[in-house]
Design a protein around this motif. Structure first.
Motif, PDB file in Angstrom:
ATOM      1  N   LEU A   1       0.811  -1.230   0.000  1.00 42.19           N
ATOM      2  CA  LEU A   1       0.000   0.000   0.000  1.00 42.19           C
ATOM      3  C   LEU A   1       0.840   1.274   0.000  1.00 42.19           C
ATOM      4  O   LEU A   1       0.309   2.362  -0.169  1.00 42.19           O
ATOM      5  CB  LEU A   1      -0.912   0.026   1.242  1.00 42.19           C
ATOM      6  N   HIS A   2       2.129   1.144   0.244  1.00 38.06           N
ATOM      7  CA  HIS A   2       2.986   2.327   0.347  1.00 38.06           C
ATOM      8  C   HIS A   2       4.186   2.119  -0.574  1.00 38.06           C
ATOM      9  O   HIS A   2       5.203   1.552  -0.197  1.00 38.06           O
ATOM     10  CB  HIS A   2       3.419   2.509   1.814  1.00 38.06           C
ATOM     11  N   LEU A   3       4.012   2.575  -1.807  1.00 39.80           N
ATOM     12  CA  LEU A   3       5.013   2.344  -2.851  1.00 39.80           C
ATOM     13  C   LEU A   3       4.996   3.535  -3.794  1.00 39.80           C
ATOM     14  O   LEU A   3       3.936   3.869  -4.341  1.00 39.80           O
ATOM     15  CB  LEU A   3       4.653   1.047  -3.595  1.00 39.80           C
ATOM     16  N   HIS A   4       6.131   4.197  -3.930  1.00 40.02           N
ATOM     17  CA  HIS A   4       6.227   5.327  -4.865  1.00 40.02           C
ATOM     18  C   HIS A   4       6.841   4.824  -6.167  1.00 40.02           C
ATOM     19  O   HIS A   4       7.959   4.330  -6.163  1.00 40.02           O
ATOM     20  CB  HIS A   4       7.110   6.426  -4.274  1.00 40.02           C
ATOM     21  N   ILE A   5       6.123   4.976  -7.262  1.00 46.34           N
ATOM     22  CA  ILE A   5       6.645   4.460  -8.535  1.00 46.34           C
ATOM     23  C   ILE A   5       7.982   5.126  -8.873  1.00 46.34           C
ATOM     24  O   ILE A   5       8.872   4.506  -9.464  1.00 46.34           O
ATOM     25  CB  ILE A   5       5.606   4.603  -9.682  1.00 46.34           C
TER      26      ILE A   5
ATOM     27  N   ALA B   1      -2.001  10.048   4.056  1.00 46.27           N
ATOM     28  CA  ALA B   1      -0.967  11.096   4.118  1.00 46.27           C
ATOM     29  C   ALA B   1       0.240  10.522   4.823  1.00 46.27           C
ATOM     30  O   ALA B   1       0.116   9.674   5.706  1.00 46.27           O
ATOM     31  CB  ALA B   1      -1.478  12.324   4.877  1.00 46.27           C
ATOM     32  N   HIS B   2       1.418  10.987   4.397  1.00 48.20           N
ATOM     33  CA  HIS B   2       2.639  10.590   5.108  1.00 48.20           C
ATOM     34  C   HIS B   2       2.738  11.315   6.443  1.00 48.20           C
ATOM     35  O   HIS B   2       2.479  12.527   6.517  1.00 48.20           O
ATOM     36  CB  HIS B   2       3.880  10.981   4.303  1.00 48.20           C
ATOM     37  N   CYS B   3       3.101  10.565   7.489  1.00 46.41           N
ATOM     38  CA  CYS B   3       3.668  11.157   8.706  1.00 46.41           C
ATOM     39  C   CYS B   3       5.009  10.475   8.823  1.00 46.41           C
ATOM     40  O   CYS B   3       5.091   9.336   9.285  1.00 46.41           O
ATOM     41  CB  CYS B   3       2.810  10.860   9.928  1.00 46.41           C
TER      42      CYS B   3
ATOM     43  N   ASP C   1       0.712   6.965   6.148  1.00 47.80           N
ATOM     44  CA  ASP C   1       1.913   6.369   5.579  1.00 47.80           C
ATOM     45  C   ASP C   1       3.078   6.562   6.552  1.00 47.80           C
ATOM     46  O   ASP C   1       3.416   7.690   6.900  1.00 47.80           O
ATOM     47  CB  ASP C   1       2.188   6.974   4.199  1.00 47.80           C
ATOM     48  N   HIS C   2       3.644   5.472   6.992  1.00 52.11           N
ATOM     49  CA  HIS C   2       4.577   5.332   8.128  1.00 52.11           C
ATOM     50  C   HIS C   2       3.749   5.347   9.420  1.00 52.11           C
ATOM     51  O   HIS C   2       3.253   4.312   9.826  1.00 52.11           O
ATOM     52  CB  HIS C   2       5.669   6.403   8.151  1.00 52.11           C
ATOM     53  N   GLY C   3       3.627   6.501  10.069  1.00 51.00           N
ATOM     54  CA  GLY C   3       2.800   6.538  11.276  1.00 51.00           C
ATOM     55  C   GLY C   3       3.483   6.033  12.532  1.00 51.00           C
ATOM     56  O   GLY C   3       2.831   5.769  13.544  1.00 51.00           O
TER      57      GLY C   3
ATOM     58  N   THR D   1       7.584  -1.317   1.065  1.00 56.13           N
ATOM     59  CA  THR D   1       8.970  -1.039   0.667  1.00 56.13           C
ATOM     60  C   THR D   1       9.232   0.429   0.314  1.00 56.13           C
ATOM     61  O   THR D   1      10.379   0.796   0.106  1.00 56.13           O
ATOM     62  CB  THR D   1       9.366  -1.904  -0.545  1.00 56.13           C
ATOM     63  N   ASP D   2       8.184   1.257   0.206  1.00 57.49           N
ATOM     64  CA  ASP D   2       8.335   2.703   0.032  1.00 57.49           C
ATOM     65  C   ASP D   2       8.986   3.049  -1.317  1.00 57.49           C
ATOM     66  O   ASP D   2       8.294   3.400  -2.268  1.00 57.49           O
ATOM     67  CB  ASP D   2       9.149   3.283   1.189  1.00 57.49           C
ATOM     68  N   ASP D   3      10.307   2.970  -1.371  1.00 58.71           N
ATOM     69  CA  ASP D   3      11.080   3.289  -2.586  1.00 58.71           C
ATOM     70  C   ASP D   3      12.113   2.186  -2.778  1.00 58.71           C
ATOM     71  O   ASP D   3      13.289   2.363  -2.449  1.00 58.71           O
ATOM     72  CB  ASP D   3      11.783   4.641  -2.409  1.00 58.71           C
TER      73      ASP D   3
HETATM   74 ZN   LIG Z   1       6.612   7.099   1.246  1.00 59.32          ZN
END
Ligand SMILES: [Zn+2]
Length: 345
Positions: free
Chosen positions: A16-20, A194-196, A220-222, A275-277
């Motif tokens: 759910l947390h992946l930046h292309i 939203a990212h925290c 996102d994170h949290g 995995t984020d990035d």
């Molecule tokens: Zn992120």
């Protein structure tokens, strides 16, 4: 491969947390820089990988590297290729569903029009067996007016974009800055996250604003929700999903955030592993990340399944789609428990 590693590799997964923009491999950064005639201060894969040891301040240094890699993307073709490559990787890793964040403001600034960007993402999505949805992420250092413009541009792609998010430089850019953007996005039916980010100033207050001012469904994170008992209670009461990213750099001794993941599970928070990035951290993709989190954090098969259950449940899919994935996930765990012993913790 040991039994647990095999269990993780073959588990049906969601992210759910992946930046292309964070999926451009070092070799691809060099290839695109060459193709698009862009000067970057690196001439080999080894140099790029060495630069992934971000030091301090971690977020700012990371973002500098991240935007350098994003800067080599100049055409719809570039975006299509990296998205296709990422989704091919998902197939190999048995990642079945991805909610894929993209940063339109960054691309528009460099000449990829909004429509061209969405078309490139969609072309890659259409060509893949992986279930995907798009999350439009606003850069929080930019103005709310700019974010509202993105909402206007997104209108004709409403069916392709499931939700909106907030990312990038957090210091001095609190969630409340985007109150009107989130109000309008909610009104238009977008799902909200939203990212925290971790270790940011006013982290607890930012999490509070995300929940009580923006009304997010995911954070996102949290990580810093854990710093305040009231936030923990709010997150539980509202069924908010925390998309943690226990990523690590080459110099980290083990996955970061392991004690936080443990504590979140113990508190009953809906936390998942992401995995984020992936090309910008040594942790890379889902299988490697989850395998190391399990090994180093001593999580059981049931607990690893619980992270994934929360991911599927927190996904912005309809109930039938979620139920199908969750049935598969439960069968996967049952098969594992039937056929093998868990390694000693
Ligand atoms: Zn992120």
């Amino acid at each position: 491969m040991d039994h647990m590693a095999d269990f993780i590799a073959t588990m049906p997964k969601a992210e759910l947390h992946l930046h292309i923009e964070g999926t451009v491999a070092a070799a691809k950064v060099l290839e695109l820089a060459e193709r698009n005639g862009i000067d970057i201060p690196f001439s080999s894969e080894a140099e790029l990988l060495a630069a992934q040891d971000y030091g301090q301040p971690a977020l700012a240094n990371f973002l500098k590297y991240h935007y350098m890699c994003t800067d080599v993307l100049r055409t719809g073709r570039d975006v299509y290729e990296i998205t296709r490559d990422f989704l091919d990787r998902c197939v190999i890793e048995n990642v079945r569903h991805v909610e894929l964040s993209f940063d339109p403001q960054v691309h528009i600034k460099r000449g990829i029009a909004f429509d061209e960007l969405i078309e490139a993402l969609n072309k890659a999505r259409r060509g893949s067996a992986v279930s995907t949805q798009l999350v439009m992420c606003m850069n929080r250092e930019r103005s709310q007016d700019s974010a509202l413009e993105m909402l206007d541009l997104a209108a004709r792609h409403r069916a392709d974009i499931v939700g909106v998010g907030l990312d990038s430089f957090e210091a001095g850019n609190p969630p409340v800055k985007f109150q009107e953007f989130y109000r309008r996005a909610r009104e238009e039916g977008y799902r909200l996250t939203a990212h925290c980010d971790c270790d940011q100033e006013n982290a607890v207050e930012h999490a509070r604003q995300c929940i009580h001012v923006l009304g997010v469904e995911r954070i996102d994170h949290g990580l810093h929700v854990l710093d305040d008992p009231q936030l923990i209670a709010d997150v539980i009461e509202r069924d908010i999903t925390l998309t943690m990213c226990p990523t690590w750099r080459v110099s980290d001794p083990e996955p970061r955030r392991l004690p936080a993941l443990r504590r979140m599970l113990d508190l009953g928070l809906r936390v998942c592993v992401n995995t984020d990035d992936p090309e910008e951290f040594a942790s890379r993709y889902m299988v490697n990340t989850m395998t190391e989190v399990q090994r180093r954090g001593g999580f059981s098969a049931e607990e690893m399944t619980r992270f994934m259950r929360y991911a599927f449940e927190g996904a912005w899919l309809d109930d039938a789609q979620k139920a199908a994935f969750l049935t598969e996930l439960d069968s996967h765990l049952a098969r594992h428990l039937r056929t093998g012993k868990e390694p000693a913790a």
